[in-house]
Design a protein around this motif. Sequence first.
Motif, PDB file in Angstrom:
ATOM      1  N   ASP A 147     -10.693  17.712 -12.212  1.00 26.01           N
ATOM      2  CA  ASP A 147     -12.032  17.712 -12.807  1.00 26.01           C
ATOM      3  C   ASP A 147     -12.728  19.049 -12.531  1.00 26.01           C
ATOM      4  O   ASP A 147     -13.745  19.108 -11.855  1.00 26.01           O
ATOM      5  N   VAL A 148     -12.171  20.124 -13.055  1.00 27.00           N
ATOM      6  CA  VAL A 148     -12.679  21.469 -12.760  1.00 27.00           C
ATOM      7  C   VAL A 148     -13.922  21.776 -13.598  1.00 27.00           C
ATOM      8  O   VAL A 148     -14.022  21.382 -14.758  1.00 27.00           O
ATOM      9  N   ASP A 149     -14.862  22.470 -12.973  1.00 27.57           N
ATOM     10  CA  ASP A 149     -16.112  22.873 -13.627  1.00 27.57           C
ATOM     11  C   ASP A 149     -15.917  24.226 -14.298  1.00 27.57           C
ATOM     12  O   ASP A 149     -15.523  25.193 -13.654  1.00 27.57           O
ATOM     13  N   GLN A 174      -8.668  16.253 -25.965  1.00 28.67           N
ATOM     14  CA  GLN A 174      -7.972  15.043 -26.405  1.00 28.67           C
ATOM     15  C   GLN A 174      -7.555  14.135 -25.244  1.00 28.67           C
ATOM     16  O   GLN A 174      -6.985  13.069 -25.483  1.00 28.67           O
ATOM     17  N   ALA A 175      -7.823  14.544 -24.020  1.00 34.03           N
ATOM     18  CA  ALA A 175      -7.409  13.744 -22.858  1.00 34.03           C
ATOM     19  C   ALA A 175      -8.131  12.409 -22.846  1.00 34.03           C
ATOM     20  O   ALA A 175      -9.338  12.336 -23.083  1.00 34.03           O
ATOM     21  N   ALA A 176      -7.388  11.343 -22.569  1.00 30.74           N
ATOM     22  CA  ALA A 176      -7.971   9.998 -22.524  1.00 30.74           C
ATOM     23  C   ALA A 176      -8.963   9.857 -21.375  1.00 30.74           C
ATOM     24  O   ALA A 176      -9.995   9.207 -21.515  1.00 30.74           O
ATOM     25  N   ASN A 177      -8.654  10.476 -20.233  1.00 32.74           N
ATOM     26  CA  ASN A 177      -9.518  10.412 -19.065  1.00 32.74           C
ATOM     27  C   ASN A 177     -10.135  11.796 -18.856  1.00 32.74           C
ATOM     28  O   ASN A 177      -9.436  12.734 -18.486  1.00 32.74           O
ATOM     29  N   PRO A 178     -11.451  11.944 -19.064  1.00 27.67           N
ATOM     30  CA  PRO A 178     -12.085  13.256 -18.922  1.00 27.67           C
ATOM     31  C   PRO A 178     -11.891  13.907 -17.545  1.00 27.67           C
ATOM     32  O   PRO A 178     -11.923  15.131 -17.433  1.00 27.67           O
TER      33      PRO A 178
END
Length: 170
Positions: free
Chosen positions: A21-23, A65-69
Motif C-alpha cells: 500500500d505505497v503512497d 485494475q487490482a481487486a484489492n486497492p
Amino acid sequence: MVVAGGDGYGVGTPIMAYLGDVDLSAMATEGHPERSMADDAAALLFEVQGERLVRVPYFVELDSQAANPARRLLFLRPLVILKEATRYVVAFRGLRTAAGAAVAPSAAFERLRAGTTMGDAALGPRQARFNSMFAQLEAAGVPRQSLTLAWDFNTASSDTLHGPLLQMRD
C-alpha cells in the motif's frame, strides 16, 4: 516482464514492483514527472555507463485494475525508450504507506543489503552482483541502508529484438 530471447528485457517493457500500500503523493506521477529527477526522489532509475550511473526520467502509477486497492502493483514507466543491450538499476528508498508508515524491505532484500547471504542457496550466488550494484548506488549518493528495494536488469540486444524479423525480410 517478458525476457526477449533470453538476453534481456524488451526496451519498452514497464518496470514493475509489488510494494504493498505505497503512497505516491510525493513520487513522480504522470502529472509530475519532474519529481523523478529530484535529489530526494523515492524511486530512482539509472542507466549504467561503465561504473557511472546516469539518471533516467520516469513516472509511476499503481495498477488501477487490482481487486484489492491495498495490494496494487506499482508500474515505473521510463519517459524514454530504454537503450538496447544496456544495464539499468532501479532503486526505491524512503517509501511510505498511505497511512504514513515506513515500507519495510523484504527479508530477502534485507539480507542482500546486509551482505548476510553466505550459505543461502538462493541468495548467496547473487550477493556479489548486488554488492557491485550497492557500491555503484553509494557512489551516486544513494546509501545502501536507505534502500527498500533495488535491482538491476539488462535490456535485450538488437539481434534478439529484431533478428528473426530481419531474417524473414532478407
